[in-house]
Design a protein around this motif. Structure first.
Motif, PDB file in Angstrom:
ATOM      1  N   LYS A  64       0.831  -1.188   0.000  1.00  0.00           N
ATOM      2  CA  LYS A  64       0.000   0.000   0.000  1.00  0.00           C
ATOM      3  C   LYS A  64       0.873   1.248   0.000  1.00  0.00           C
ATOM      4  N   VAL A  65       0.347   2.278  -0.588  1.00  0.00           N
ATOM      5  CA  VAL A  65       1.054   3.557  -0.649  1.00  0.00           C
ATOM      6  C   VAL A  65       0.506   4.443   0.460  1.00  0.00           C
ATOM      7  N   THR A  66       1.391   4.951   1.303  1.00  0.00           N
ATOM      8  CA  THR A  66       0.971   5.733   2.470  1.00  0.00           C
ATOM      9  C   THR A  66       1.436   7.172   2.363  1.00  0.00           C
ATOM     10  N   ASP A  67       0.516   8.094   2.610  1.00  0.00           N
ATOM     11  CA  ASP A  67       0.853   9.499   2.771  1.00  0.00           C
ATOM     12  C   ASP A  67       0.604   9.875   4.238  1.00  0.00           C
ATOM     13  N   LEU A  73     -13.541  10.977   1.221  1.00  0.00           N
ATOM     14  CA  LEU A  73     -13.128  10.931  -0.181  1.00  0.00           C
ATOM     15  C   LEU A  73     -13.537   9.623  -0.841  1.00  0.00           C
ATOM     16  N   GLY A  74     -13.802   8.620  -0.034  1.00  0.00           N
ATOM     17  CA  GLY A  74     -14.315   7.370  -0.562  1.00  0.00           C
ATOM     18  C   GLY A  74     -13.274   6.274  -0.690  1.00  0.00           C
ATOM     19  N   PRO A  75     -13.718   5.017  -0.759  1.00  0.00           N
ATOM     20  CA  PRO A  75     -12.790   3.880  -0.816  1.00  0.00           C
ATOM     21  C   PRO A  75     -11.981   3.805  -2.104  1.00  0.00           C
ATOM     22  N   ASN A  76     -12.400   4.496  -3.148  1.00  0.00           N
ATOM     23  CA  ASN A  76     -11.621   4.498  -4.377  1.00  0.00           C
ATOM     24  C   ASN A  76     -10.398   5.406  -4.289  1.00  0.00           C
ATOM     25  N   VAL A  77     -10.408   6.282  -3.277  1.00  0.00           N
ATOM     26  CA  VAL A  77      -9.302   7.219  -3.081  1.00  0.00           C
ATOM     27  C   VAL A  77      -8.478   6.828  -1.866  1.00  0.00           C
ATOM     28  N   VAL A  78      -9.143   6.558  -0.765  1.00  0.00           N
ATOM     29  CA  VAL A  78      -8.472   6.276   0.497  1.00  0.00           C
ATOM     30  C   VAL A  78      -8.899   4.909   1.016  1.00  0.00           C
ATOM     31  N   GLY A  90      -5.448   1.247  -3.904  1.00  0.00           N
ATOM     32  CA  GLY A  90      -4.797   0.746  -5.109  1.00  0.00           C
ATOM     33  C   GLY A  90      -3.284   0.806  -5.051  1.00  0.00           C
ATOM     34  N   LYS A  91      -2.674   0.664  -6.250  1.00  0.00           N
ATOM     35  CA  LYS A  91      -1.219   0.688  -6.370  1.00  0.00           C
ATOM     36  C   LYS A  91      -0.728   2.121  -6.540  1.00  0.00           C
ATOM     37  N   MET A  92       0.578   2.264  -6.797  1.00  0.00           N
ATOM     38  CA  MET A  92       1.166   3.595  -6.915  1.00  0.00           C
ATOM     39  C   MET A  92       0.517   4.402  -8.029  1.00  0.00           C
ATOM     40  N   ASP A  93       0.258   3.778  -9.177  1.00  0.00           N
ATOM     41  CA  ASP A  93      -0.368   4.515 -10.281  1.00  0.00           C
ATOM     42  C   ASP A  93      -1.726   5.067  -9.872  1.00  0.00           C
ATOM     43  N   ASP A  94      -2.487   4.264  -9.105  1.00  0.00           N
ATOM     44  CA  ASP A  94      -3.796   4.720  -8.623  1.00  0.00           C
ATOM     45  C   ASP A  94      -3.628   5.853  -7.617  1.00  0.00           C
ATOM     46  N   ALA A 139      -0.313  19.849   7.083  1.00  0.00           N
ATOM     47  CA  ALA A 139       0.662  19.606   6.012  1.00  0.00           C
ATOM     48  C   ALA A 139       0.520  18.171   5.514  1.00  0.00           C
ATOM     49  N   GLN A 140       1.116  17.920   4.353  1.00  0.00           N
ATOM     50  CA  GLN A 140       1.005  16.593   3.733  1.00  0.00           C
ATOM     51  C   GLN A 140       2.316  16.207   3.075  1.00  0.00           C
ATOM     52  N   THR A 141       2.719  14.957   3.247  1.00  0.00           N
ATOM     53  CA  THR A 141       3.881  14.415   2.550  1.00  0.00           C
ATOM     54  C   THR A 141       3.761  12.901   2.542  1.00  0.00           C
ATOM     55  N   GLY A 142       4.702  12.220   1.897  1.00  0.00           N
ATOM     56  CA  GLY A 142       4.659  10.757   1.838  1.00  0.00           C
ATOM     57  C   GLY A 142       4.921  10.255   0.440  1.00  0.00           C
ATOM     58  N   ASP A 143       4.840   8.963   0.275  1.00  0.00           N
ATOM     59  CA  ASP A 143       5.200   8.335  -0.994  1.00  0.00           C
ATOM     60  C   ASP A 143       4.377   8.856  -2.168  1.00  0.00           C
ATOM     61  N   ALA A 144       3.062   8.951  -1.993  1.00  0.00           N
ATOM     62  CA  ALA A 144       2.206   9.357  -3.104  1.00  0.00           C
ATOM     63  C   ALA A 144       2.449  10.810  -3.494  1.00  0.00           C
TER      64      ALA A 144
END
Length: 778
Positions: A87-90, A120-125, A155-159, A182-187
């Motif tokens: 999973k990609v975490t921000d 934001l919904g399960p398709n985003v988060v 989803g994956k990184m592309d998502d 503030a916001q940061t992280g892999d995505a």
């Protein structure tokens, strides 16, 4: 097959040879509308393919295609047995200057932020967790004025990259009430890198197109001729993008292929069209009728650019053999656009020249047009005089040039390769992900977003594994550079995960040294005498493996590129001296580019003046990419120059006169083409990402050096010293096919055409060698 077709075939009664490129040019010239119609259909189909397929054939993920490094093996074990798909975490960071996490208002505000993100919904988060739900002490700053909200993206990184902007919109909306968010992280960091990379690469195009037009106006002296290379370059790029889209349906291509393909399509497209149109104008200046001038161009310039293009394709094999998706994608992208550019120049351009005829010279530019017309009529001018001037004192000029390049290249011995772009530390401070990164480093630890994970493959309940984990924890604690270790096991009891948070930049030398120490000393001691297998993974371990990967494959790629280039030039010029000389010259220009990169980026000499960022290391993939691309481009110019020299040598049998003639006819064209590339690559060097600054700077200075010092000084000086030995081919290699890259213009043409200019030695200065000195014979 193509090589054998290029071999001259004797035509009875004509007394001359007709190669494939000449036949293609003549056929296209005789049937221009049919050829243009075919190309129009291809372009329409290409546009449709790009519009419908390109997006689905691209990915931002980077995969290894060879033996997997430890970090990747450990990561896959975690996904298979413990964490599930990666999973990609921000991270969303909430801070208040006046309140602490113990205040009810702070808790209510965090809950509200988390709710907005979850909405934001399960398709985003996929998941949102706050400190008040997990009681994780690492999610709270030491002063208790900040807390982390880990957000697992769906989803994956592309998502994640598609949806991270929506997360940022929610973060911006949540600002207020005395809190900063503030916001940061892999995505967010990956999305920022992608956007900045596209922006930086587009800078080259923005700088390159106006510069190209100006240079082309100077070279051709006519507006229509100047626009032709740009138009044909666009056509070639569209066709190459369509092929990329088709390949992407089977083998997903990295997104960077789009910009690399466009940049190189612009560069080689202008180069090849410039060479062909210049030769056509020269043949018309000699008096050849239109179709015969096109055929003569096809037999000579077209043939030369075919071999030039094949040299670039072979040079790109140095990237394609690297089993890493991003390198394969960029290499394939360059190969595709070179092939489509060749097809456009060899087939479509002759048809356009046939329709335009002398109207190619329409809309002449005052003064510049007269100079261009003079060059087209066979005047060698400045470049021919320069060549003869250098050949009067070849030893002096060659020594000065080679020594100067070796001095410039010397700093390469202290080049340090790294992965500075794996860290957000060097990114523009105006980007929200960089701002969040700095806050994370200040209030928490960068290790929170980049933990060091030690995966132990073995039965959790076994004495061996328990002892190994105990020794591992004790050694890390004694070392003092590791944070507190957390140990968890999977449900099936066959995998143990030890997680710790190292301090500092995850891509920094200190953390890399820590991973190396862990792998070489601590882990072997911990598992000694046990059957357990341990893998160190995480971002820092990935950086270490990434650098080791390029260290392993760089020599292999260099050997492949050098070997294939030598063989191609050996066959093309039927000489072992020419390819050896060309390779030595190209190594000099590439080495000088490496040395200048070290001076500017590592040592900081002139960095502020040039507006680039000083860093401790050169991006690991940049030297390999530069070598492959520069070798191809340098050979491009070398083949074009040497083909004119060899063509003249076959007519006269005089190497000195042939060198002066060849440089005189190609000097302005090569310089113009190089000037365009320097502008394209220099524009890229003004970008914000360090890796593209390094790439653009390296390419620009190497092309500049190659087109000036190498082609203008080293080539004439070395060829003068070698004399007839330039064309030496051992008897045991006489079996090689005679493909004659230089080609020969047709000797039969329509009435009224002037013959090729005869060799007249009288105007050329004669030289005499005495006691190691060259003097002019009066």
């Amino acid at each position: 097959m193509v090589m054998s077709q290029l071999r001259d075939k004797e035509e009875t009664g004509a007394g001359r040879s007709s190669g494939l490129t000449e036949r293609l040019a003549r056929t296209s010239a005789l049937h221009p509308w049919r050829t243009i119609g075919l190309w129009a259909v291809l372009v329409v189909l290409a546009v449709l393919a790009v519009g419908s397929l390109l997006g689905s054939g691209l990915t931002s993920e980077m995969k290894f295609r060879a033996a997997k490094p430890d970090s990747l093996v450990g990561q896959e074990l975690l996904q298979q047995r413990l964490t599930g798909p990666q999973k990609v975490t921000d991270f969303v960071i909430v801070r208040s200057a006046t309140r602490t996490i113990d205040d009810a208002a702070f808790k209510a505000y965090v809950a509200d932020v988390a709710a907005k993100i979850q909405a934001l919904g399960p398709n985003v988060v996929a998941n949102v967790a706050t400190f008040y739900q997990t009681n994780d002490p690492t999610a709270v700053s030491k002063d208790k004025h900040s807390t982390l909200i880990p957000v697992v993206m769906a989803g994956k990184m592309d998502d994640a990259l598609k949806h991270v902007d929506k997360l940022h919109e929610a973060v911006v909306e949540a600002q207020g009430q005395g809190f900063t968010v503030a916001q940061t992280g892999d995505a967010s960091i990956n999305e920022m890198f992608t956007k900045l990379a596209e922006k930086d690469l587009q800078r080259g195009e923005i700088f390159g197109i106006p510069a190209a037009l100006i240079v082309l106006l100077i070279v051709f002296g006519a507006v229509l001729a100047a626009f032709m290379p740009l138009v044909l370059s666009v056509i070639s790029i569209v066709l190459a993008l369509a092929l990329t889209a088709l390949i992407g349906q089977v083998y997903p291509m990295n997104t960077f292929v789009l910009n690399i393909l466009t940049m190189m399509g612009l560069a080689v497209g202008i180069d090849y069209t410039l060479f062909v149109i210049s030769r056509y104008r020269e043949e018309r200046g000699r008096g050849l009728e239109k179709v015969d001038a096109i055929a003569a161009t096809g037999a000579t310039a077209n043939r030369a650019i075919f071999f030039s293009g094949m040299t670039v394709v072979l040079a790109m094999s140095g990237m394609v053999i690297i089993p890493l998706d991003i390198m394969i994608s960029m290499g394939v992208g360059v190969m595709l656009v070179v092939v489509t550019t060749l097809l456009t120049a060899l087939i479509l351009l002759p048809a356009l020249l046939s329709l335009l005829g002398d109207r190619i010279n329409a809309l002449r530019v005052p003064f510049v047009g007269k100079l261009a017309l003079k060059r087209a009529n066979g005047s060698g001018g400045l470049w021919e005089r320069l060549a003869h001037s250098i050949m009067r004192r070849p030893v002096v000029w060659l020594t000065v040039a080679v020594v100067a390049l070796l001095v410039v290249a010397a700093p390469v011995v202290v080049m340090k390769k790294g992965n500075p772009t794996a860290s957000a530390a060097l990114l523009p401070s105006s980007e929200y992900a960089k701002q969040g990164w700095d806050i994370l480093d200040r209030d928490f630890s960068l290790g929170k977003a980049n933990p060091l994970m030690i995966v132990i493959d073995g039965q959790v309940t076994s004495l061996d594994v328990k002892q190994a984990v105990g020794r591992l924890q004790a050694a890390m604690k004694a070392d003092g550079r590791f944070g507190p270790a957390q140990v968890i096991a999977n449900k099936t009891g066959d995998l143990t995960l030890v997680t710790t948070m190292p301090a500092g930049d995850p891509a920094g030398e200190a953390t890399q040294s820590l991973v190396k120490h862990l792998r070489s000393d601590i882990v072997p001691a911990a598992v000694d005498g046990t059957s357990a297998k341990i893998y160190v993974t995480g971002n820092t371990a990935g950086v270490v493996d990434y650098l080791g990967f390029f260290d392993t494959w760089m020599p292999v790629a260099l050997a492949v590129v050098l070997s294939l280039s030598f063989v191609l030039l050996l066959v093309a010029f039927r000489s072992i001296v020419i390819p050896a000389q060309a390779i030595a010259m190209n190594l000099l220009s590439v080495g000088a580019a490496y040395g200048l990169m070290v001076l500017v980026f590592q040592k900081g000499i002139g960095a502020s003046l040039l507006g680039v960022t000083r860093v401790d290391t050169i991006e690991a993939w940049v030297p390999l990419f530069l070598f492959s691309l520069l070798f191809g481009l340098s050979m491009d110019y070398q083949v074009f120059l040497l083909s004119r020299i060899k063509e003249r040598y076959d007519q006269t049998g005089n190497t000195r006169e042939a060198v002066g003639y060849g440089l005189g006819r190609t000097g302005s064209i090569i310089t113009g083409a190089a000037a365009i590339m320097v502008c394209v690559f220099g524009g890229m060097a003004t970008g914000e990402l360090v890796m593209f600054q390094q790439m653009g700077f390296g390419l620009a200075v190497a092309v500049l050096i190659d087109a000036t010092v190498v082609r203008s000084i080293i080539v004439p000086a070395s060829m003068e010293l070698l004399g007839e030995r330039n064309w030496y081919l051992p008897h045991w290699l006489e079996w090689l096919p005679n493909v004659a890259v230089e080609g020969h213009a047709p000797t039969t043409h329509l009435p009224g055409a002037a013959p090729a200019p005869a060799f007249r030695p009288q105007p050329q200065p004669a030289y005499r060698r005495e006691n190691g000195r060259t003097t002019v014979v009066e």
